[in-house]
Design an enzyme around this catalytic site. Structure first.
Site, PDB file in Angstrom:
ATOM      1  N   SER B 128       0.719  -0.864   0.398  1.00  0.00           N
ATOM      2  CA  SER B 128      -0.134  -0.109  -0.015  1.00  0.00           C
ATOM      3  C   SER B 128       0.918   1.224  -0.172  1.00  0.00           C
ATOM      4  CB  SER B 128      -0.863  -0.044   1.392  1.00  0.00           C
ATOM      5  OG  SER B 128      -1.767  -0.634   1.246  1.00  0.00           O
ATOM      6  N   GLU B 244      -3.302 -14.775   0.093  1.00  0.00           N
ATOM      7  CA  GLU B 244      -3.385 -13.833   1.299  1.00  0.00           C
ATOM      8  C   GLU B 244      -5.446 -13.624   1.983  1.00  0.00           C
ATOM      9  OE1 GLU B 244      -2.705  -9.804   2.546  1.00  0.00           O
ATOM     10  OE2 GLU B 244      -2.721  -9.984   0.466  1.00  0.00           O
ATOM     11  N   ASN B 372     -12.866  -5.789   1.752  1.00  0.00           N
ATOM     12  CA  ASN B 372     -14.297  -6.885   1.733  1.00  0.00           C
ATOM     13  C   ASN B 372     -15.148  -6.385   0.801  1.00  0.00           C
ATOM     14  OD1 ASN B 372     -13.392  -8.622   3.915  1.00  0.00           O
ATOM     15  ND2 ASN B 372     -15.082  -8.675   5.273  1.00  0.00           N
TER      16      ASN B 372
END
Lengths: 333, 391
Positions: B128, B244, B372
């Protein structure tokens, strides 16, 4: 370990799916709801011919069972096509009489396996309906009360259900033909079989609701685009799929536990029942919401699927009792 | 269809159980998100490695046991049932190692894997960036070609445990002229103590320095530390995203063990007279959820053993276990009543603060490894076939 349906089980499901897809089940359901059992009985005979009911009957009574995994596979397809009738009750009656043996088993099990007899069952216990489903359509209604079992003489007035295909009536009268701990044990086993196949039926129902809704939101356009391209719609459908996908292995796991006479089978069945039925009910709510006003109307066949989800949730043991059973034993396994 | 284990699998389970019973510390190690805890957890990795329990699914030559997926699941069940420490090497073992098995060179595997397995070198993920979270492909850190390697620059952030880790792996823009954002990226590995690297710890929600920002100022990375082909970084990185999100990062054993502990907590604390039904239902749902994830994974393992593969299905797992984890820990905290607010550092925190620590950790689950929201988009588009739309 090979925790997947084998080729034969897959083929069985495909065969039933193909047969039911061309059987016009919405018309059968609507007739059944109006009290015309003819088309339903004809479909029942075809299901028997395909071997569905024999799965719940021991070999010595002209069946091939009891085979919980195959029953779960079959009931998934019955749910997918919203087949009406006392399906779980007939399977559970097979389990009950198969365990009890005796005259009733000799008389009724061969007819049950061949589809000649449509059978309903009522097990009076906490969290289970006091009604016998489709008693007016059944050739026999068995009633378990405590450690006794009787064959009812008649039934009370038919009480319509939220699902038009489910017609409830109180069983009346009849003479006790068996009594004692064997009845209690057989009834508990039968109730577990009923809960298992109801869970399987609910999963099939939920999958059908999801498939139809996915299809609908791909076609339906608003604001110039398919409504299925909106994230709020997608995420609701994703959650519906997740719930169904994670309930499926619980249903097969419970079927294996029942097949092995595992002492933990009751808890495994309870876990499967509550998960499958909550997933199916969630799918019905999703279908209703994403079809918009169309979903709230009776005329489309979709309504027959939507209206079945809530009753299946409480049929053969309520979510509350399922959760209490899981909790009573600590971990499921 | 069956759920049976072979005699060899049962024996493997017994061996793992016995070893763990003898070795797992009686009192939990300090939080692995602190310097002290990190060191203690690194030492634990060495203990695991010494008896070949740190990477059971790897080939023997790298310190593993060549276990099948099912054996690995068995090990994980026993590991968490025994209350063994969290795995401080998890990002290396679960994310970088599978990438090296798929795209690395023999030299890279021989050089990197043994010290990863022993805990001697602990790896952090540097993916990130401040402006590239869910939209990872928009990342701006660069890799510029130089004699014998690359010079990297830019800023990485939210890098778990980078404050204490030894090395990192990440994606860098090596071709600024590529026609699409996810083209022209290169997957590189670098030491966190190299010249030009500045690591600044960031406190997570409870203040522990679990994260770090990594500033890179003209850091040299030799060619031998490029994974896969230069410019193919996106494909290389995505090959591990399934790991992951899926079962290898958060195995069912974690949740079946936590659900067992939750059920015990319920049985020891529940007061039937105080409106316990609603809490009881939540405990039951956590127990059922953990069992569902376990059985779902057995089915997955069966499918893989039969020659199948996991694709977008790993997104189902990610959403499921991350939400289960939060629900499970929220229920535990509610069962603890007013004491549920005590932090894991409180000397009187119930269960040595493990519920409080677990709760804080669980809150990150729906965010890391692809939020999510992204997972639900993937499920909707790739599994259900819905049309792509604006995010």
């Amino acid at each position: 370990m090979r925790f997947l349906p084998d080729d034969e089980q897959r083929e069985f499901a495909r065969t039933l799916d193909g047969m039911l897809a061309s059987a016009g089940t919405p018309g059968v359901v609507r007739a059944w709801a109006s009290g015309d059992h003819g088309p339903g009985r004809a479909l029942w005979a075809r299901l028997a011919e395909a071997g569905v009911f024999a799965l719940a009957v021991p070999e010595e009574h002209e069946g091939v069972g009891l085979l919980p995994v195959e029953l779960a596979v079959a009931f998934g397809e019955l749910g997918r096509h919203a087949v009406p009738g006392p399906l779980a009750e007939t399977a559970a009656a097979g389990a009950l009489l198969g365990r009890l043996g005796g005259d009733a088993a000799h008389v009724w099990l061969p007819q049950l396996a061949s589809g000649k007899a449509v059978v309903s069952l009522c097990v009076l216990s906490p969290g289970v309906s006091p009604y016998a489903l489709d008693a007016d359509a059944a050739d026999a209604v068995f009633v378990v009360d405590g450690d006794t079992v009787r064959l009812a003489d008649s039934h009370g007035p038919v009480q319509p259900s939220a699902d038009p295909a489910r017609r409830q009536a109180r069983p009346l009268g009849g003479v006790v033909f068996a009594q004692g701990p064997a009845v209690t044990a057989a009834a508990a086993y039968a109730a577990d079989v009923a809960a298992l196949v109801t869970a399987a039926q609910a999963l099939g129902l939920g999958r059908a609701l999801l498939e139809r809704t996915v299809e609908y939101v791909r076609q339906r356009t608003q604001f110039g685009v398919a409504v299925g391209s909106f994230q709020a719609v997608k995420h609701r459908l994703a959650d519906t799929l997740i719930a169904l996908e994670f309930a499926q292995p619980l249903v097969y796991g419970a079927a294996l536990a029942l097949a092995a006479d595992d002492p933990a089978a009751g808890r495994e069945v309870a876990a499967a029942k509550v998960s499958a039925c909550e997933a199916a009910y969630g799918a019905a709510r999703t279908a209703l919401q994403l079809h918009g006003a169309v979903g709230y109307t009776e005329e489309p066949d979709l309504s027959l699927w939507i209206r079945k989800a809530r009753p299946l949730r409480t049929a053969w043991v309520t979510p509350a009792v399922c959760r209490a059973r899981v909790l009573a034993g600590g971990a499921v396994r | 269809m069956d759920l049976d284990f072979t005699a060899a699998e049962d024996a493997f389970r017994a061996e793992a159980r016995d070893w763990l019973a003898a070795r797992v510390p009686g009192v939990p190690l300090p939080s692995l998100e602190t310097a002290e805890g990190f060191a203690a957890h690194r030492e634990w990795e060495g203990t695991l490695f010494a008896d070949r329990w740190s990477v059971v699914s790897w080939p023997e030559r790298f310190g593993g046991r060549g276990c099948s997926l099912l054996e690995w699941l068995i090990f994980e069940e026993e590991y968490y049932r025994a209350g063994a420490p969290g795995r401080v090497s998890q990002n290396g073992i679960n994310l970088l190692a599978p990438t090296l098995f798929a795209y690395g060179t023999a030299e890279q595997r021989a050089r990197i894997l043994p010290s990863m397995a022993s805990g001697e070198v602990i790896w952090a993920q540097a993916w990130s960036e401040p402006e590239a979270g869910s939209d990872l492909a928009s990342l701006r850190s660069v890799a510029v070609r130089t004699e014998g390697g690359w010079r990297i620059g830019g800023q990485k952030t939210w890098s778990s445990r980078a404050a204490f880790a030894d090395r990192a792996f990440g994606l860098f823009r090596s071709d600024p002229d590529a026609d699409r954002p996810h083209r022209g990226l290169t997957y590189l590995m670098f030491p966190l103590d190299a010249d030009g690297v500045t690591v600044r710890p960031i406190g997570r929600l409870d203040g522990k320095p679990a994260f770090a920002e990594v500033f890179l100022d003209d850091v040299f990375v030799p060619d031998e530390d490029v994974v896969g082909e230069p410019g193919q970084g996106w494909r290389v990185a995505m090959s591990t995203s399934g790991n992951e999100r899926g079962l290898t990062l958060r195995s069912p054993g974690r949740f079946t063990a936590a659900a067992d502990r939750l059920a015990s907590l319920w049985h020891s604390t529940a007061d039937p007279g105080s409106g316990g039904t609603a809490l009881g239902d939540r405990v039951a749902d956590a127990v059922i959820g953990a069992r569902a994830y376990q059985l779902f994974t057995y089915a997955h393992a069966s499918r893989i053993a039969a020659g199948g593969a996991i694709g977008a299905e790993s997104s189902l797992n990610k959403v499921y276990w991350s939400e289960l984890d939060i629900a499970l820990h929220e229920t535990a905290l509610d069962l603890l009543g007013p004491c549920g607010e005590l932090s894991d550092e409180a000397t009187e925190a119930p269960a040595h603060g493990s519920w409080a620590e677990g709760y804080t950790f669980s809150l990150a689950g729906p965010i890391y490894a692809g939020t999510n929201e992204i997972q639900r988009d993937i499920i909707a588009e790739r599994l259900l076939g819905l049309p792509k739309g604006r995010r």
